[in-house]
Structures are given as structure tokens and as C-alpha cells.
Design an enzyme around this catalytic site. Structure first.
Site, PDB file in Angstrom:
ATOM      1  N   TYR A  14       0.845  -1.183   0.000  1.00  0.00           N
ATOM      2  CA  TYR A  14       0.000   0.000   0.000  1.00  0.00           C
ATOM      3  C   TYR A  14       0.887   1.242   0.000  1.00  0.00           C
ATOM      4  O   TYR A  14       1.348   1.698   1.029  1.00  0.00           O
ATOM      5  CB  TYR A  14      -0.867  -0.070   1.255  1.00  0.00           C
ATOM      6  CG  TYR A  14      -1.804   1.071   1.480  1.00  0.00           C
ATOM      7  CD1 TYR A  14      -2.977   1.173   0.748  1.00  0.00           C
ATOM      8  CD2 TYR A  14      -1.545   2.014   2.460  1.00  0.00           C
ATOM      9  CE1 TYR A  14      -3.854   2.204   0.995  1.00  0.00           C
ATOM     10  CE2 TYR A  14      -2.427   3.037   2.707  1.00  0.00           C
ATOM     11  CZ  TYR A  14      -3.583   3.131   1.972  1.00  0.00           C
ATOM     12  OH  TYR A  14      -4.451   4.145   2.219  1.00  0.00           O
ATOM     13  N   HIS A 100       0.756  -8.418   6.820  1.00  0.00           N
ATOM     14  CA  HIS A 100       2.213  -8.451   6.887  1.00  0.00           C
ATOM     15  C   HIS A 100       2.735  -8.699   8.292  1.00  0.00           C
ATOM     16  O   HIS A 100       3.915  -8.666   8.554  1.00  0.00           O
ATOM     17  CB  HIS A 100       2.831  -7.180   6.293  1.00  0.00           C
ATOM     18  CG  HIS A 100       4.197  -7.439   5.719  1.00  0.00           C
ATOM     19  ND1 HIS A 100       5.330  -7.498   6.495  1.00  0.00           N
ATOM     20  CD2 HIS A 100       4.584  -7.718   4.461  1.00  0.00           C
ATOM     21  CE1 HIS A 100       6.362  -7.784   5.722  1.00  0.00           C
ATOM     22  NE2 HIS A 100       5.940  -7.925   4.492  1.00  0.00           N
ATOM     23  N   HIS A 121       3.958 -13.368   5.537  1.00  0.00           N
ATOM     24  CA  HIS A 121       5.406 -13.544   5.645  1.00  0.00           C
ATOM     25  C   HIS A 121       5.718 -13.810   7.113  1.00  0.00           C
ATOM     26  O   HIS A 121       5.339 -13.020   7.982  1.00  0.00           O
ATOM     27  CB  HIS A 121       6.144 -12.280   5.180  1.00  0.00           C
ATOM     28  CG  HIS A 121       5.987 -12.031   3.709  1.00  0.00           C
ATOM     29  ND1 HIS A 121       7.043 -11.754   2.883  1.00  0.00           N
ATOM     30  CD2 HIS A 121       4.887 -12.051   2.927  1.00  0.00           C
ATOM     31  CE1 HIS A 121       6.602 -11.603   1.645  1.00  0.00           C
ATOM     32  NE2 HIS A 121       5.294 -11.773   1.654  1.00  0.00           N
ATOM     33  N   HIS A 158       8.259 -17.728   3.422  1.00  0.00           N
ATOM     34  CA  HIS A 158       9.547 -17.956   4.104  1.00  0.00           C
ATOM     35  C   HIS A 158       9.428 -19.143   5.076  1.00  0.00           C
ATOM     36  O   HIS A 158       9.900 -20.216   4.761  1.00  0.00           O
ATOM     37  CB  HIS A 158      10.066 -16.720   4.862  1.00  0.00           C
ATOM     38  CG  HIS A 158      10.133 -15.489   4.044  1.00  0.00           C
ATOM     39  ND1 HIS A 158      10.917 -15.384   2.921  1.00  0.00           N
ATOM     40  CD2 HIS A 158       9.485 -14.286   4.167  1.00  0.00           C
ATOM     41  CE1 HIS A 158      10.766 -14.182   2.389  1.00  0.00           C
ATOM     42  NE2 HIS A 158       9.904 -13.501   3.119  1.00  0.00           N
ATOM     43  N   ASP A 209      10.736 -12.648  -3.294  1.00  0.00           N
ATOM     44  CA  ASP A 209      10.209 -11.608  -2.408  1.00  0.00           C
ATOM     45  C   ASP A 209      10.865 -10.272  -2.737  1.00  0.00           C
ATOM     46  O   ASP A 209      10.202  -9.279  -3.006  1.00  0.00           O
ATOM     47  CB  ASP A 209      10.472 -12.023  -0.959  1.00  0.00           C
ATOM     48  CG  ASP A 209       9.709 -11.157   0.026  1.00  0.00           C
ATOM     49  OD1 ASP A 209       8.785 -10.449  -0.391  1.00  0.00           O
ATOM     50  OD2 ASP A 209      10.044 -11.178   1.220  1.00  0.00           O
TER      51      ASP A 209
HETATM   52 ZN   LIG Z   1       9.068 -11.432   3.094  1.00  0.00          ZN
END
Ligand SMILES: [Zn+2]
Length: 345
Positions: A14, A100, A121, A158, A209
Site C-alpha cells: 500500500y 504483513h 510472511h 519464508h 520476495d
Molecule cells: Zn518477506
């Protein structure tokens, strides 16, 4: 010819306020541009806009350099609504959500449409694990598994630092581990316990990523080589059922990638998108091989130009004889974007 599902998960950050505090184009418009770029180039896309609310685990205010990523649940839902209206979902486009942080997840998950892919993540670096232990009393992946119904709609990007218990539980959850091997190597993150995870039938996909590289062959190669270097063994990720490492990794990444994107890709069957690559059988790395070892050569050999000759996406050939149909224009656009970023760094 080799079947393949080359798909991409694009996370849209964003970018409402740049670090300089100036207002830029509105986020829905920026996200639409990303969607349009995907359809122009022929990249199938599952876009989970990032819900990035807090820094760290205890709802600390965002750091200055994180301000441009901040979102609220309302703003996130507005963005998703605007996107869905402006660019309808279809076979090559799906929306999801990417909280996130674990905190953002708590607020955002209920608001999402059921079944939409969830990407988070997690456990990328050891400092994050330590912070999670200090704030939540649990390792991040364990905490996630304990507090949410983590299932096949989830992709844990990850998941590098998981202990034996988490590895096993993650594999059993049906979620996909989104492994970004070249990114994680470049950032010095660590090595995902791929051998134990695959032995526990864990699903995985590959991706990028930081976009230090976007070559699926390099990602698969590094997945195996990381394990070899760690264990001082060869053919670590082969199995008795699939003795060629490349076959197991390629097939696994197709299945996990399809699951993580929530789209009908990764197989050449009726109802799925016709995504595949065509190899150059005359390439020096393939010409003297039989088709049984082609995939091993494609993944592990690197001599000269790519053996991937054509790329067909949704039945349309977008790469022909190693050239994208619009290559010159895209390189020019890429250079222009880079020059803008460098000038404004
Ligand atoms: Zn990441």
C-alpha cells in the site's frame, strides 16, 4: 514439451504515502496498474494486497520507513472492493490478502471473503522469532498454528526458522510454505528445513520476495543446493518414489504454487489454464539426454542461453524463440522505472 504452471503471486504494498510524506497516486489505481501489467505481459496473478498495520508484535507505532506500507482494515477493504469492481476476477486473476504481521492478521482475517488465499510472511529471520517469543511466548509459526485454522488456503511465505515440531505441524496443516530461495540467500536469512518438511509431505511453492531474481530454475536449484551444503550430502530432496531431485521439486512447486494462488493452474487438464513451456530439444544440455533426464538438465545445468524456448500462457504463446512478444517495450519501461527509483532513492 513439458507441462508447467508459471504463475506469480504479486503482493501489492500500500504505497499511499512515500517516506517523504507526499501523497502519491491512490492505492486502488496503483494496484490496477499492477493487475494490468500482469495481463499485458501474460503473467497469471493472485494479488493479495498487504495489510500492514503495526511494527513488531506489540502494536508499536510504525517506524518512519514503514509508514508507506501502513493500512487500516477499512482502507484495505475499500481497496479490495475498488479492485474487484474495476478488474473482475477471472482464470488468470484472483484476489487474496497478505497481512504483513501477526497483529494485522488478527484484525484483517475476519473481513476477508471465505476461501480467498491468505499469504503471510513469517519467521524469515531469527530476530523475528526472538521478538515473537518475547511478546507472545511462542515461536511465530507455532503461534499462528495455535490461533488460526491454518489450512490449504494459507501460504506461509519464508517460514525459514521453524523447529522440528513446527515443521511437522505446518506440513500436516495443508498450508503451502512459500519459499523464496534466492531472496532468502541474498538477505542471509537462513535455510528452510526442506528435507524434513518434504519427508512430512509438506506442500511448498517457490517465489521471489525481493525480486533479486525471478528464475524458477535458480529457485529450485538453490532449494536442493542449500540442503546439500548444509548436510554435505547429494540428492537430498530425492525420494524413493521420485529419484530425480528436479522431478520432485518441479512437480511439488507446481502443486504448491497452484494451491497458494488458489487458481486452476499447474496441470494440463480440462478446466485448468493451458500454461506450459516448450523446451529446445536441440539445446546442448538436452540434445544428448533422454526425456527422462531433461528436467534435471533444465534445473541443474546452466550453459549459455536458456533451454526454455517458448512460454504459453492461457493457451497464448507469449514467449516465442526466447523472446517475449513485447520484449523491447518492457525493457524500456523497466529501465525508465529503475531510473526513476534511483533518482528518488
Ligand atoms: Zn518477506
Amino acid at each position: 514439451m513439458l507441462k508447467a504452471g508459471y504463475t506469480s503471486v504479486c503482493e501489492f504494498h500500500y504505497v499511499h504515502h512515500a517516506p517523504d510524506g507526499k501523497r502519491h497516486a491512490n492505492p486502488a489505481e496503483l494496484a490496477q496498474r499492477v493487475v494490468d501489467a500482469g495481463s499485458e505481459t501474460g503473467i497469471g496473478m493472485t494479488m493479495p494486497p498487504v495489510l500492514y498495520q503495526y511494527s513488531g508484535f506489540n502494536a508499536q507505532p510504525p517506524r518512519e520507513d514503514q509508514r508507506r506500507f501502513i493500512n487500516t482494515t477499512e482502507a484495505f477493504l475499500d481497496l479490495l472492493g475498488a479492485l474487484r469492481h474495476a478488474r473482475l476476477e477471472h482464470g488468470a486473476l484472483r484476489y487474496g490478502v497478505a497481512p504483513h504481521s501477526l497483529r494485522a492478521l488478527l484484525e484483517g482475517l475476519d473481513a476477508m471473503s471465505p476461501g480467498a488465499p491468505v499469504h503471510i510472511h513469517v519467521a524469515e529471520q531469527t530476530a523475528e522469532v526472538e521478538a515473537s517469543l518475547a511478546a507472545l511466548g511462542a515461536r511465530p509459526v507455532q503461534w499462528l498454528l495455535d490461533h488460526f485454522d491454518v489450512n490449504a488456503r494459507w501460504c506461509l511465505v519464508h517460514a525459514t526458522h521453524v523447529d522440528a515440531k513446527e515443521t511437522d505441524a505446518l506440513a500436516r496443516s495443508g498450508a503451502t510454505a512459500g519459499l523464496c530461495l534466492t531472496t532468502e540467500a541474498n538477505l542471509g536469512d537462513g535455510i528452510f528445513p526442506a528435507m524434513d518438511y518434504l519427508n512430512a509431505q509438506g506442500a511448498f511453492g517457490i517465489g521471489s520476495d525481493s525480486h533479486i531474481g525471478v528464475d524458477w530454475r535458480a529457485e529450485l536449484r538453490l532449494l536442493e543446493y542449500g540442503q546439500r551444503l548444509l548436510r554435505r550430502q547429494r540428492n537430498v530432496l530425492a525420494s524413493s518414489r521420485t529419484p530425480h531431485v528436479a522431478d520432485r521439486l518441479f512437480q511439488g512447486a507446481l502443486e504448491g504454487g497452484a494451491r497458494a494462488t488458489g487458481r486452476a493452474v499447474g496441470v494440463l487438464v480440462e478446466g485448468a489454464r493451458a500454461d506450459f513451456i516448450v523446451l529446445d530439444a536441440g539445446h546442448p544440455d538436452l540434445a544428448e539426454q533422454t526425456s527422462a533426464t531433461w528436467l534435471s538438465s533444465v534445473v541443474f545445468c546452466e550453459h549459455g542461453e536458456t533451454p526454455v524456448r517458448d512460454v504459453v500462457v492461457g493457451g497464448e504463446r507469449v514467449v516465442h524463440d526466447r523472446r517475449h512478444r513485447d520484449e523491447a517495450r518492457h525493457y524500456a519501461d523497466y529501465r525508465r522505472a529503475l531510473s526513476h527509483l534511483v533518482a528518488n532513492a
